[in-house]
Design a protein around this motif. Structure first.
Motif, PDB file in Angstrom:
ATOM      1  N   GLY A 141      23.162  67.734  35.948  1.00 60.34           N
ATOM      2  CA  GLY A 141      23.970  67.148  34.882  1.00 60.34           C
ATOM      3  C   GLY A 141      25.348  67.781  34.767  1.00 60.34           C
ATOM      4  O   GLY A 141      26.269  67.175  34.237  1.00 60.34           O
ATOM      5  N   ALA A 200      30.534  70.668  30.747  1.00 57.48           N
ATOM      6  CA  ALA A 200      31.783  70.186  30.150  1.00 57.48           C
ATOM      7  C   ALA A 200      32.634  71.399  29.818  1.00 57.48           C
ATOM      8  O   ALA A 200      32.114  72.480  29.515  1.00 57.48           O
ATOM      9  CB  ALA A 200      31.501  69.374  28.886  1.00 57.48           C
ATOM     10  N   GLY A 243      20.828  65.602  32.501  1.00 59.05           N
ATOM     11  CA  GLY A 243      21.968  64.773  32.125  1.00 59.05           C
ATOM     12  C   GLY A 243      23.110  65.654  31.681  1.00 59.05           C
ATOM     13  O   GLY A 243      22.910  66.802  31.282  1.00 59.05           O
ATOM     14  N   GLY A 244      24.318  65.129  31.743  1.00 55.18           N
ATOM     15  CA  GLY A 244      25.495  65.952  31.500  1.00 55.18           C
ATOM     16  C   GLY A 244      26.067  65.813  30.106  1.00 55.18           C
ATOM     17  O   GLY A 244      25.803  64.841  29.395  1.00 55.18           O
ATOM     18  N   ILE A 280      29.680  65.880  27.490  1.00 58.49           N
ATOM     19  CA  ILE A 280      31.130  65.767  27.402  1.00 58.49           C
ATOM     20  C   ILE A 280      31.572  66.481  26.138  1.00 58.49           C
ATOM     21  O   ILE A 280      30.775  66.668  25.212  1.00 58.49           O
ATOM     22  CB  ILE A 280      31.635  64.309  27.387  1.00 58.49           C
ATOM     23  N   VAL A 322      25.726  64.842  24.224  1.00 58.61           N
ATOM     24  CA  VAL A 322      24.797  64.978  25.347  1.00 58.61           C
ATOM     25  C   VAL A 322      23.530  64.197  25.028  1.00 58.61           C
ATOM     26  O   VAL A 322      23.036  64.213  23.894  1.00 58.61           O
ATOM     27  CB  VAL A 322      24.484  66.461  25.646  1.00 58.61           C
ATOM     28  N   THR A 379      25.625  61.205  32.101  1.00 56.01           N
ATOM     29  CA  THR A 379      26.696  61.826  31.333  1.00 56.01           C
ATOM     30  C   THR A 379      27.366  60.752  30.471  1.00 56.01           C
ATOM     31  O   THR A 379      27.729  59.698  30.987  1.00 56.01           O
ATOM     32  CB  THR A 379      27.731  62.458  32.276  1.00 56.01           C
TER      33      THR A 379
END
Length: 311
Positions: free
Chosen positions: A100, A103, A220-221, A223, A232, A263
Motif C-alpha cells: 500500500g 503518504a 491499501g495505501g 493519502i 486510508v 489508495t
C-alpha cells in the motif's frame, strides 16, 4: 521488513544511516543465504521479534495451539530463512509496511505508513512430497489457506500462510494492524494508532457478537491532504477512515461495500467541493467482494464543517 529507508532522491545516499547487520544462515542443504541485511536507523515501523509473551490467542485453547505452532518452527529473529522444518517470519509476507505504500506531508515532514503486525509460516517441501501435503491442506480448512509456489528449477515447493489459531485469529498479540507516523526530522515515531477492527469479521465467523482488541490486518495505501487529514481504507472491516496527521486521532469513518484494498484519491469538483474516492473491491475472501467505487464529500458548501457523506 517493517523498516523505513529515507534516501536523497538526487543521489540515492541514505539520509538516515543504514548498517549491514548479520542475519541467520540457511539450513537448507546446498543453499547459502546472504550473511547480512540492511538495517535502517529510522525507528522500526512494526515488531521485529516475536518474544514468547507476544504469542496470543483469544481463548486458552487458541493460546495453547499457537504456542505449539511457534515451538515447532525455526525462528532465529529477523530474516530467518525459509526451512524444511518451517520458519516463523515476522514481519510476515504482508508486512510490516506493505505494498500500500506511504503518504508524505512535505510541510510537516511526516511520513504516514499503514503496517501489519502479524507473523507467518513459510516452509520448503521436497517436490515429491508436495502433492500429498497439498491434498491434506486442502482438506483442513480450519488451519487457514496455504499458498503454494512451485519454485521451478529447485527441488522444493514453497508453502506459506499467516500464523492463525484454530479460531482464525492471529497468533500474535494485537493490534494486528496500525497506522504509523514518523518524523523525517528525527527518524522517530510521532504516533501509532490501531487501524480498523476484526469485530465484524470475527462475529460473522462465530455466529455471535465478538469483541476483540482494535487493529485489523490491512492492505491499501493512505493519502494526506494539505489540510492535515489522512485518508486510508485498507482494513478488513470495510471502512474508509480519516485521521489527524499531527496526532493520529480518528476524525471520521465511512462504510464501504467491501474493503478499500487501494489508495484513495482526492480532487475538487467544479465549484470547489472536495471529494475523496476509493475503489472498494475487496479480495473475494476476508476483505469482502464488490465492484464499486465509493465517493465522499462534505455536505453542502465546501467551506462548511461536517462529516463526509457517501455518494
Amino acid at each position: 521488513t517493517g523498516q523505513l529507508f529515507v534516501l536523497d532522491r538526487r543521489t540515492g545516499v541514505p539520509i538516515f544511516p543504514v548498517a549491514e547487520r548479520p542475519v541467520p544462515a540457511s539450513d537448507v542443504p546446498g543453499e547459502t543465504a546472504w550473511p547480512t541485511q540492511p538495517q535502517s536507523a529510522v525507528e522500526a515501523l512494526s515488531p521485529q521479534r516475536l518474544a514468547p509473551e507476544d504469542v496470543w490467542g483469544p481463548t486458552p485453547e487458541d493460546l495453547a495451539a499457537c504456542r505449539a505452532q511457534v515451538a515447532a518452527l525455526r525462528y532465529d529473529g529477523p530474516f530467518t530463512p525459509p526451512s524444511l522444518r518451517g520458519t516463523l517470519a515476522l514481519p510476515s509476507n504482508v508486512g510490516g509496511a506493505h505494498w500500500g505504500g506511504l503518504a508524505y506531508d512535505p510541510v510537516r515532514r511526516i511520513a504516514i505508513i499503514p503496517v501489519n503486525r502479524i507473523a507467518a509460516v513459510v516452509q520448503l517441501i521436497p517436490r515429491d512430497s508436495a502433492p500429498a501435503i497439498r491434498r491434506r491442506d486442502t482438506g483442513e480448512r480450519a488451519n487457514g489457506d496455504w499458498e503454494y509456489a512451485q519454485m521451478r528449477g529447485t527441488p522444493y515447493v514453497m508453502r506459506r500462510r499467516i500464523l492463525f489459531g484454530p479460531s482464525g485469529m492471529p497468533c500474535t498479540r494485537p493490534p494486528w494492524g496500525t497506522l504509523v507516523a514518523v518524523s523525517l526530522d528525527t527518524g522517530r515515531k510521532l504516533w501509532e494508532v490501531p487501524l480498523g477492527s476484526l469485530d465484524e469479521y470475527a462475529s460473522a465467523k462465530a455466529g455471535h457478537a465478538v469483541h476483540l482488541p482494535p487493529g485489523s490486518p490491512n492492505l491499501g495505501g493512505p493519502i494526506v491532504t494539505a489540510g492535515g487529514v489522512v485518508f486510508v481504507g485498507a482494513t478488513v472491516d470495510h471502512y474508509l477512515r480519516a485521521f489527524d496527521v499531527e496526532t493520529g486521532r480518528e476524525l471520521w469513518k465511512g462504510a464501504l461495500p467491501a474493503a478499500g484494498k487501494a489508495t484513495p484519491m482526492t480532487f475538487r469538483l467544479p465549484g470547489g467541493r472536495q471529494t475523496v474516492v476509493i475503489a472498494a473491491g475487496g479480495d473475494g475472501k476476508i476483505f469482502g467482494h464488490s465492484d464499486a467505487f465509493a465517493a465522499f464529500a462534505l455536505p453542502g458548501d465546501a467551506g462548511k464543517a461536517g462529516a463526509p457523506r457517501r455518494r
